[in-house]
Design a protein around this motif. Structure first.
Motif, PDB file in Angstrom:
ATOM      1  N   ALA A   1       0.812  -1.220   0.000  1.00 32.98           N
ATOM      2  CA  ALA A   1       0.000   0.000   0.000  1.00 32.98           C
ATOM      3  C   ALA A   1       0.846   1.271   0.000  1.00 32.98           C
ATOM      4  N   GLY A   2       2.146   1.140   0.189  1.00 39.23           N
ATOM      5  CA  GLY A   2       3.009   2.320   0.222  1.00 39.23           C
ATOM      6  C   GLY A   2       3.128   2.950   1.588  1.00 39.23           C
ATOM      7  N   GLY A   3       2.821   2.194   2.634  1.00 42.97           N
ATOM      8  CA  GLY A   3       2.944   2.682   4.005  1.00 42.97           C
ATOM      9  C   GLY A   3       1.626   2.656   4.749  1.00 42.97           C
ATOM     10  N   PHE A   4       1.667   3.105   5.977  1.00 44.44           N
ATOM     11  CA  PHE A   4       0.496   3.147   6.848  1.00 44.44           C
ATOM     12  C   PHE A   4      -0.504   4.161   6.308  1.00 44.44           C
ATOM     13  N   GLU A   5      -1.762   3.755   6.244  1.00 44.47           N
ATOM     14  CA  GLU A   5      -2.825   4.664   5.817  1.00 44.47           C
ATOM     15  C   GLU A   5      -3.635   5.067   7.045  1.00 44.47           C
ATOM     16  N   ALA A   6      -3.746   6.382   7.266  1.00 39.45           N
ATOM     17  CA  ALA A   6      -4.454   6.902   8.434  1.00 39.45           C
ATOM     18  C   ALA A   6      -5.956   6.941   8.163  1.00 39.45           C
ATOM     19  N   ASP A   7      -6.534   5.742   8.078  1.00 43.29           N
ATOM     20  CA  ASP A   7      -7.976   5.616   7.886  1.00 43.29           C
ATOM     21  C   ASP A   7      -8.504   4.640   8.934  1.00 43.29           C
ATOM     22  N   VAL A   8      -9.786   4.317   8.858  1.00 44.10           N
ATOM     23  CA  VAL A   8     -10.401   3.428   9.857  1.00 44.10           C
ATOM     24  C   VAL A   8      -9.667   2.096   9.910  1.00 44.10           C
ATOM     25  N   HIS A   9      -9.424   1.500   8.743  1.00 44.27           N
ATOM     26  CA  HIS A   9      -8.760   0.200   8.736  1.00 44.27           C
ATOM     27  C   HIS A   9      -7.324   0.305   9.268  1.00 44.27           C
TER      28      HIS A   9
END
Length: 124
Positions: free
Chosen positions: A55-63
């Protein structure tokens, strides 16, 4: 790498599910359950790391937040299970399954949100 990550996540779900429900059925925390908790945690952490790389790193979303929380809770759960096993106090061993179910529910919510988030990307 995507296939390895998906297989890892599904394997972790299987390991953790077997551990939680085998522990509930047994009515007491056993060494085999502890081994499955640790195996599920290690496999999930590895697969999640692969997913994060994809994904290209941590995504600051709910998941992303649920996933981070689930891994932290799984680590704490496995560590606490180890402490409970080492102390060998019957009451703790017998009540541990209540905590295990709560951790499993959080992990399953994270799993479902991850697949729900990824499915449209995979289909489009």
């Amino acid at each position: 790498m995507v296939i390895a990550a998906v297989v890892g996540i599904l394997l972790a779900a299987l390991l953790y599910t077997i551990a939680v429900f085998a522990e509930r059925r047994a009515g007491i925390l056993r060494p085999s359950h502890l081994a499955l908790f640790w195996a599920g945690f290690v496999v999930d952490t590895t697969a999640t790391t692969l997913m994060s790389i994809i994904a290209g790193g941590f995504e600051a979303d709910v998941h992303g937040f649920l996933g981070f929380s689930a891994i932290a809770v799984m680590a704490a759960h496995s560590i606490w299970a180890t402490v409970v096993m080492l102390r060998k106090q019957e009451a703790w061993l017998a009540r541990f399954h209540k905590l295990s179910l709560a951790v499993w529910v959080l992990w399953m919510i994270t799993l479902v949100t991850g697949f729900a988030q990824a499915l449209p990307k995979m289909m489009g």
